[in-house]
Design a protein around this motif. Structure first.
Motif, PDB file in Angstrom:
ATOM      1  N   UNK A 134       0.936  -1.336  -0.049  1.00  0.00           N
ATOM      2  CA  UNK A 134      -0.149  -0.123   0.116  1.00  0.00           C
ATOM      3  C   UNK A 134       0.638   1.176   0.170  1.00  0.00           C
ATOM      4  N   UNK A 135       1.891   1.181   0.550  1.00  0.00           N
ATOM      5  CA  UNK A 135       3.023   2.516   0.596  1.00  0.00           C
ATOM      6  C   UNK A 135       4.425   2.113  -0.344  1.00  0.00           C
ATOM      7  N   UNK A 136       4.537   0.850  -0.418  1.00  0.00           N
ATOM      8  CA  UNK A 136       6.023   0.626  -0.980  1.00  0.00           C
ATOM      9  C   UNK A 136       5.977  -0.082  -2.296  1.00  0.00           C
ATOM     10  N   UNK A 137       6.524   0.551  -3.260  1.00  0.00           N
ATOM     11  CA  UNK A 137       6.378  -0.015  -4.672  1.00  0.00           C
ATOM     12  C   UNK A 137       7.098  -1.449  -4.870  1.00  0.00           C
ATOM     13  N   UNK A 138       8.264  -1.587  -3.789  1.00  0.00           N
ATOM     14  CA  UNK A 138       8.617  -2.815  -3.983  1.00  0.00           C
ATOM     15  C   UNK A 138       7.890  -4.055  -3.427  1.00  0.00           C
ATOM     16  N   UNK A 139       6.937  -3.472  -2.610  1.00  0.00           N
ATOM     17  CA  UNK A 139       6.148  -4.567  -1.950  1.00  0.00           C
ATOM     18  C   UNK A 139       4.751  -4.863  -3.155  1.00  0.00           C
ATOM     19  N   UNK A 140       4.541  -3.765  -3.723  1.00  0.00           N
ATOM     20  CA  UNK A 140       3.657  -3.997  -4.876  1.00  0.00           C
ATOM     21  C   UNK A 140       4.397  -5.018  -5.854  1.00  0.00           C
ATOM     22  N   UNK A 141       5.268  -4.808  -6.377  1.00  0.00           N
ATOM     23  CA  UNK A 141       6.132  -5.829  -7.252  1.00  0.00           C
ATOM     24  C   UNK A 141       6.056  -7.091  -6.673  1.00  0.00           C
ATOM     25  N   UNK A 143       4.012  -8.797  -4.662  1.00  0.00           N
ATOM     26  CA  UNK A 143       2.455  -9.164  -4.696  1.00  0.00           C
ATOM     27  C   UNK A 143       2.081  -9.295  -6.055  1.00  0.00           C
ATOM     28  N   UNK A 144       2.773  -8.491  -7.064  1.00  0.00           N
ATOM     29  CA  UNK A 144       2.434  -8.962  -8.423  1.00  0.00           C
ATOM     30  C   UNK A 144       3.162 -10.276  -8.802  1.00  0.00           C
ATOM     31  N   UNK A 145       4.409 -10.542  -8.450  1.00  0.00           N
ATOM     32  CA  UNK A 145       5.091 -11.881  -8.426  1.00  0.00           C
ATOM     33  C   UNK A 145       4.181 -12.849  -7.817  1.00  0.00           C
ATOM     34  N   UNK A 146       3.829 -12.867  -6.734  1.00  0.00           N
ATOM     35  CA  UNK A 146       2.817 -13.943  -6.148  1.00  0.00           C
ATOM     36  C   UNK A 146       1.722 -14.259  -6.803  1.00  0.00           C
ATOM     37  N   UNK A 147       1.038 -12.940  -7.636  1.00  0.00           N
ATOM     38  CA  UNK A 147      -0.137 -13.229  -8.179  1.00  0.00           C
ATOM     39  C   UNK A 147       0.066 -13.899  -9.416  1.00  0.00           C
ATOM     40  N   UNK A 148       1.226 -13.796 -10.130  1.00  0.00           N
ATOM     41  CA  UNK A 148       1.406 -14.445 -11.289  1.00  0.00           C
ATOM     42  C   UNK A 148       1.673 -15.889 -11.216  1.00  0.00           C
ATOM     43  N   UNK A 149       2.148 -16.286  -9.987  1.00  0.00           N
ATOM     44  CA  UNK A 149       2.287 -17.651  -9.759  1.00  0.00           C
ATOM     45  C   UNK A 149       1.188 -18.215  -9.177  1.00  0.00           C
ATOM     46  N   UNK A 199      18.281 -14.693  -5.502  1.00  0.00           N
ATOM     47  CA  UNK A 199      17.882 -14.815  -6.809  1.00  0.00           C
ATOM     48  C   UNK A 199      17.201 -13.492  -7.404  1.00  0.00           C
ATOM     49  N   UNK A 200      17.448 -13.281  -8.706  1.00  0.00           N
ATOM     50  CA  UNK A 200      16.855 -11.994  -9.446  1.00  0.00           C
ATOM     51  C   UNK A 200      15.366 -12.482  -9.702  1.00  0.00           C
ATOM     52  N   UNK A 201      14.382 -11.709  -9.500  1.00  0.00           N
ATOM     53  CA  UNK A 201      13.126 -12.119  -9.922  1.00  0.00           C
ATOM     54  C   UNK A 201      13.159 -11.421 -11.453  1.00  0.00           C
ATOM     55  N   UNK A 202      12.662 -12.312 -12.314  1.00  0.00           N
ATOM     56  CA  UNK A 202      12.692 -11.813 -13.762  1.00  0.00           C
ATOM     57  C   UNK A 202      11.639 -10.657 -13.882  1.00  0.00           C
ATOM     58  N   UNK A 203      11.947  -9.665 -14.579  1.00  0.00           N
ATOM     59  CA  UNK A 203      11.367  -8.367 -14.699  1.00  0.00           C
ATOM     60  C   UNK A 203       9.870  -8.574 -15.315  1.00  0.00           C
ATOM     61  N   UNK A 204       9.848  -9.766 -16.142  1.00  0.00           N
ATOM     62  CA  UNK A 204       8.427  -9.794 -16.728  1.00  0.00           C
ATOM     63  C   UNK A 204       7.306 -10.239 -15.850  1.00  0.00           C
ATOM     64  N   UNK A 205       7.770 -10.528 -14.874  1.00  0.00           N
ATOM     65  CA  UNK A 205       6.723 -10.970 -13.672  1.00  0.00           C
ATOM     66  C   UNK A 205       5.987 -10.117 -12.773  1.00  0.00           C
ATOM     67  N   UNK A 206       6.520  -8.670 -13.201  1.00  0.00           N
ATOM     68  CA  UNK A 206       6.138  -7.410 -12.331  1.00  0.00           C
ATOM     69  C   UNK A 206       6.308  -6.183 -13.441  1.00  0.00           C
TER      70      UNK A 206
END
Length: 245
Positions: A134-141, A143-149, A199-206
């Motif tokens: 809700x306040x931190x963009x990296x947190x948003x990213x 959650x987007x990764x978890x949503x993708x999976x 590990x670096x998260x692939x940027x296509x997931x967020x």
């Protein structure tokens, strides 16, 4: 007369001290930029002689503080959403500009854990740290990764939210959370490099983490110099060193 002289000298020293403090640039800085900003500020101060101080927090909380009248000169955010919101409210001196793109990593300091998305749902992991979306963009990213999976619901009882990336890092570093999502710039910091596994998260997931800077409406006259410095080759090399694009 001597007492009056002492009082005058005391007042003068207090005045000059306050004046010097007022001349410092106050840079509101998103927590993911904490370590990179330390290096940027050091180089800027050596180059210009202009003293700086930083205020570290989540982009959302810093935005709320600025809206409430916090006397910051520059806002270095973790995305463009919050600087644009300030621009639309007429609280900035210019339009926000992207200075870098951030990257997300999955990091652990537990020697028995090999970081991966698959391991998040295993019995080895009880707590997964991430910044408050809700306040931190990296947190948003994150959650987007978890949503993708499709892991949002499955892992919801394991998620531990930090107020910012800084607090998230403390959860991971103290091993209060066995693993967590943080910024690449964190594990590039001098005191954290080579600690743990990541590990670096692939940027296509967020969505791209477009990090923005903006001068605030009432800013120190020297603020423009720091703003310009952030787009120099010297600053670019520092940002690249810390994992930004």
């Amino acid at each position: 007369m001597r007492r009056m002289l002492y009082m005058f000298l005391g007042s003068f020293l207090l005045f000059t001290s306050c004046k010097k403090e007022e001349q410092k640039l106050t840079i509101a800085t998103a927590a993911n930029m904490q370590f990179a900003m330390d290096s940027l500020v050091k180089n800027f101060e050596l180059k210009t002689g202009i003293p700086c101080q930083t205020v570290i927090g989540s982009s959302g909380k810093l935005t709320a503080q600025i809206t409430a009248g916090a006397p910051y000169d520059i806002f270095v955010a973790a995305n463009m959403k919050y600087p644009n919101a300030l621009f639309e409210k007429g609280l900035t001196a210019n339009k926000p500009k992207i200075y870098a793109h951030g990257k997300l990593v999955l990091w652990t300091l537990d020697a028995n854990i090999k970081p991966s998305i698959d391991i998040l749902n295993s019995q080895e992991i009880n707590h997964i740290a991430l910044a408050n979306p809700d306040t931190a963009p990296y947190g948003t990213a994150a959650m987007e990764v978890l949503s993708f999976y499709k892991l949002n619901e499955t892992l919801k009882n394991k998620l531990v939210f930090g107020e910012s990336i800084a607090q998230t890092n403390s959860f991971i570093h103290s091993q209060s959370a066995e693993i967590g999502f943080t910024s690449l710039s964190t594990i590039k910091a001098p005191k954290l490099v080579n600690k743990g596994a990541w590990i670096e998260i692939d940027t296509k997931f967020y969505k791209p983490i477009e990090q923005g800077i903006v001068l605030l409406k009432k800013h120190n006259k020297d603020a423009q110099q720091f703003y310009d410095f952030l787009f120099t080759e010297e600053a670019r090399q520092i940002l690249t060193h810390f994992g930004y694009e």
